[in-house]
Design a protein around this motif. Structure first.
Motif, PDB file in Angstrom:
ATOM      1  N   GLN A   1      37.308  53.145-109.569  1.00  0.00           N
ATOM      2  CA  GLN A   1      37.205  52.800-110.713  1.00  0.00           C
ATOM      3  C   GLN A   1      38.124  51.444-111.187  1.00  0.00           C
ATOM      4  O   GLN A   1      38.580  51.327-112.177  1.00  0.00           O
ATOM      5  CB  GLN A   1      37.840  54.056-111.508  1.00  0.00           C
ATOM      6  N   GLU A   2      37.681  50.594-110.329  1.00  0.00           N
ATOM      7  CA  GLU A   2      38.492  49.352-110.549  1.00  0.00           C
ATOM      8  C   GLU A   2      37.321  48.056-110.026  1.00  0.00           C
ATOM      9  O   GLU A   2      36.906  48.426-109.203  1.00  0.00           O
ATOM     10  CB  GLU A   2      39.905  48.992-110.394  1.00  0.00           C
ATOM     11  N   PRO A   3      37.214  47.040-110.741  1.00  0.00           N
ATOM     12  CA  PRO A   3      36.378  45.837-110.049  1.00  0.00           C
ATOM     13  C   PRO A   3      36.837  45.577-108.682  1.00  0.00           C
ATOM     14  O   PRO A   3      38.029  45.290-108.331  1.00  0.00           O
ATOM     15  CB  PRO A   3      36.619  44.655-111.265  1.00  0.00           C
ATOM     16  N   GLN A   4      35.718  45.612-107.862  1.00  0.00           N
ATOM     17  CA  GLN A   4      36.154  44.970-106.525  1.00  0.00           C
ATOM     18  C   GLN A   4      35.120  43.959-106.207  1.00  0.00           C
ATOM     19  O   GLN A   4      33.913  44.255-106.322  1.00  0.00           O
ATOM     20  CB  GLN A   4      36.055  46.183-105.466  1.00  0.00           C
ATOM     21  N   TRP A   5      35.310  42.712-105.780  1.00  0.00           N
ATOM     22  CA  TRP A   5      34.354  41.757-105.435  1.00  0.00           C
ATOM     23  C   TRP A   5      34.236  41.570-104.067  1.00  0.00           C
ATOM     24  O   TRP A   5      35.065  41.564-103.305  1.00  0.00           O
ATOM     25  CB  TRP A   5      35.056  40.447-106.083  1.00  0.00           C
ATOM     26  N   VAL A   6      33.100  41.536-103.609  1.00  0.00           N
ATOM     27  CA  VAL A   6      32.464  41.263-102.193  1.00  0.00           C
ATOM     28  C   VAL A   6      31.726  40.049-102.282  1.00  0.00           C
ATOM     29  O   VAL A   6      30.546  39.802-102.785  1.00  0.00           O
ATOM     30  CB  VAL A   6      31.586  42.339-101.621  1.00  0.00           C
ATOM     31  N   LYS A   7      32.312  38.936-101.639  1.00  0.00           N
ATOM     32  CA  LYS A   7      31.712  37.587-101.461  1.00  0.00           C
ATOM     33  C   LYS A   7      30.648  37.671-100.432  1.00  0.00           C
ATOM     34  O   LYS A   7      30.800  38.231 -99.022  1.00  0.00           O
ATOM     35  CB  LYS A   7      32.658  36.548-100.969  1.00  0.00           C
ATOM     36  N   LEU A   8      29.204  37.460-100.569  1.00  0.00           N
ATOM     37  CA  LEU A   8      28.295  37.431 -99.512  1.00  0.00           C
ATOM     38  C   LEU A   8      28.516  36.402 -98.474  1.00  0.00           C
ATOM     39  O   LEU A   8      28.454  35.099 -98.928  1.00  0.00           O
ATOM     40  CB  LEU A   8      27.067  37.438 -99.967  1.00  0.00           C
ATOM     41  N   SER A   9      28.579  36.666 -97.259  1.00  0.00           N
ATOM     42  CA  SER A   9      28.725  35.555 -96.263  1.00  0.00           C
ATOM     43  C   SER A   9      27.466  34.536 -96.231  1.00  0.00           C
ATOM     44  O   SER A   9      27.749  33.215 -95.811  1.00  0.00           O
ATOM     45  CB  SER A   9      29.013  36.196 -94.651  1.00  0.00           C
ATOM     46  N   GLN A  10      26.602  35.200 -96.624  1.00  0.00           N
ATOM     47  CA  GLN A  10      25.165  34.331 -96.508  1.00  0.00           C
ATOM     48  C   GLN A  10      24.638  34.685 -98.075  1.00  0.00           C
ATOM     49  O   GLN A  10      23.939  35.716 -98.307  1.00  0.00           O
ATOM     50  CB  GLN A  10      24.115  34.743 -95.542  1.00  0.00           C
ATOM     51  N   PRO A  11      24.958  33.716 -99.070  1.00  0.00           N
ATOM     52  CA  PRO A  11      24.168  33.843-100.438  1.00  0.00           C
ATOM     53  C   PRO A  11      22.893  34.220-100.461  1.00  0.00           C
ATOM     54  O   PRO A  11      22.138  33.705 -99.457  1.00  0.00           O
ATOM     55  CB  PRO A  11      24.557  32.474-101.036  1.00  0.00           C
ATOM     56  N   VAL A  12      22.199  34.983-101.001  1.00  0.00           N
ATOM     57  CA  VAL A  12      20.673  35.479-101.242  1.00  0.00           C
ATOM     58  C   VAL A  12      20.212  34.652-102.274  1.00  0.00           C
ATOM     59  O   VAL A  12      20.554  34.830-103.501  1.00  0.00           O
ATOM     60  CB  VAL A  12      20.809  36.884-101.390  1.00  0.00           C
ATOM     61  N   PRO A  13      19.052  33.781-101.989  1.00  0.00           N
ATOM     62  CA  PRO A  13      18.247  33.251-102.923  1.00  0.00           C
ATOM     63  C   PRO A  13      17.871  33.985-104.081  1.00  0.00           C
ATOM     64  O   PRO A  13      17.234  35.028-103.582  1.00  0.00           O
ATOM     65  CB  PRO A  13      17.488  32.326-101.972  1.00  0.00           C
ATOM     66  N   VAL A  14      17.297  33.649-105.098  1.00  0.00           N
ATOM     67  CA  VAL A  14      16.730  34.303-106.243  1.00  0.00           C
ATOM     68  C   VAL A  14      15.919  33.491-106.883  1.00  0.00           C
ATOM     69  O   VAL A  14      16.352  32.203-107.164  1.00  0.00           O
ATOM     70  CB  VAL A  14      17.961  34.817-107.217  1.00  0.00           C
ATOM     71  N   ARG A  15      14.818  33.928-106.980  1.00  0.00           N
ATOM     72  CA  ARG A  15      13.402  32.886-107.709  1.00  0.00           C
ATOM     73  C   ARG A  15      13.006  33.932-108.705  1.00  0.00           C
ATOM     74  O   ARG A  15      12.464  35.094-108.608  1.00  0.00           O
ATOM     75  CB  ARG A  15      12.566  32.729-106.684  1.00  0.00           C
ATOM     76  N   PHE A  16      13.066  33.183-109.902  1.00  0.00           N
ATOM     77  CA  PHE A  16      12.359  33.834-111.089  1.00  0.00           C
ATOM     78  C   PHE A  16      10.913  33.248-111.217  1.00  0.00           C
ATOM     79  O   PHE A  16      10.754  31.906-111.583  1.00  0.00           O
ATOM     80  CB  PHE A  16      13.198  33.539-112.462  1.00  0.00           C
TER      81      PHE A  16
END
Length: 406
Positions: free
Chosen positions: A342-357
């Protein structure tokens, strides 16, 4: 049962225009195979299907049609000029007798509307809201335009997108995760309302936040929450902390009338009540646009889901989080434990995932039928593109709308 028989009988007697539309929507139906098809091959098949369907519609004479026009929801019991235009349009499409006239939404009109919705694979509820009205008001030539434009954009995306990408199609309000060239996950989404459009971004997810807080964005604060504070002494947000000049305050005892928005910050604490749900997927754009869950799952039942302030809400945010965090060796059991904290937990992605709109107003569904979607931001009002040959170079990217008011 009688209503169902009536609906089926209506579908057996299509008018010429409806017959052409039905043919176009089913043309070149593919044969399912056990072999796994790459997402690029899927897009190739979709684009070819759309061009073929458009070619059928383009043979139709360009004749005027009755248009219902925008306005309040129409349903059984409604009356007036827009209902009269509705009956005319249903008659043109073969769902009502052409001799039928009137401005009352009665049982016969209700059955005809349901038959039309069934033919379009829409939610069959007899209600003429945004989605049904737009579909009824669409001419064969306009449908062909949507198909040609979307086919061209699909080929451009196919030729330029990375093998792993999250695809957000704004008109269909869906989000798809493609991993290593294969479709891994597709879900309904909620996107920005026309007054707060979701921009056409090319971005990447850098972090997954489990149990996020929600800080009210500047535009929402100025236009929605500060007026509530002034009127009722409350921001109308469950489990929120209100800050004035950086210090938490009891909002009910503050005179907000002379307080400027830049002095105020509102932060909603984590939990099932949180507007972001239990997951937030951070992007890098300057518009404060990101993907997240929601505390209003019923909104995904809507045909038209343009109700956010610009961010994209995911129907299965947990599924998306599991898919992305698997690469970080976070199991579902560990994710459950993270949620329990019940508290914020940040996970950094070792390989950022591209996003396309993207902005595809025509797609192909799992039954190999063409689906047409509303032009939610009025981006496709210019002339229809010509059919694009397979060897054509990708088109230029869609322009980004004005700066997002997040």
């Amino acid at each position: 049962m009688q209503a169902l028989r009536t609906l089926n009988n209506q579908r057996r007697r299509p008018a010429p225009i409806l017959a052409a539309l039905t043919l176009a929507l089913s043309v070149l139906a593919g044969t399912a195979t056990a072999q796994t098809v790459s997402y690029r091959d899927t897009l190739t098949g979709w684009a070819d299907r759309l061009d073929a369907a458009a070619a059928v519609l383009e043979t139709e004479p360009d004749r005027p049609i009755a248009r219902i026009g925008s306005g309040p929801l129409l349903k059984k019991g409604s009356s007036g000029e827009r209902v009269e235009r509705l009956t005319q349009r249903l008659a043109e499409l073969g769902f009502l007798d052409r001799a039928r006239h009137g401005d009352l939404f009665d049982d016969g009109v209700d059955t005809a509307v349901r038959a039309f919705q069934f033919s379009q694979r829409m939610k069959v509820d007899g209600l003429v809201g945004g989605g049904t009205r737009v579909a009824l008001d669409r001419s064969p030539q306009e449908a062909a335009t949507q198909m040609r434009r979307s086919a061209m954009s699909m080929r451009a995306f196919r030729d330029t997108a990375p093998d792993t990408v999250i695809l957000v199609n704004l008109p269909s309000q869906t989000t798809t995760l493609v991993r290593d060239g294969q479709e891994a996950l597709t879900m309904r989404s909620i996107v920005g309302r026309p007054s707060r459009e979701t921009p056409m971004l090319q971005d990447r997810i850098t972090h997954v936040i489990v149990n996020p807080t929600w800080t009210v964005p500047p535009t929402v604060l100025k236009e929605d929450k500060l007026p509530l504070l002034r009127a009722k002494g409350s921001p109308g947000i469950a489990n929120a902390v209100v800050y004035l000049d950086g210090e938490p305050v009891e909002p009910a005892i503050v005179d907000w009338h002379n307080v400027s928005p830049r002095r105020v910050r509102i932060v909603q604490q984590p939990g099932d009540h949180n507007a972001l749900g239990r997951f937030r997927f951070n992007l890098t754009n300057p518009y404060n646009i990101y993907l997240h869950g929601t505390n209003e799952p019923k909104l995904f039942d809507r045909e038209i889901r343009t109700v956010s302030s610009g961010c994209v809400r995911l129907e299965d945010a947990r599924g998306m989080a599991e898919a992305l965090l698997a690469s970080e060796h976070i199991s579902t059991a560990r994710l459950d434990r993270m949620l329990e904290r019940q508290e914020p937990q940040w996970v950094k992605l070792s390989q950022p995932v591209p996003v396309r709109f993207v902005y595809w107003t025509a797609t192909v569904d799992e039954r190999d039928a063409v689906r047409l979607h509303p032009d939610i931001y009025d981006l496709n009002e210019d002339t229809a593109p010509a059919a694009a040959p397979e060897s054509a170079a990708p088109g230029s990217p869609d322009p980004m709308p004005p700066a997002q008011r997040a």
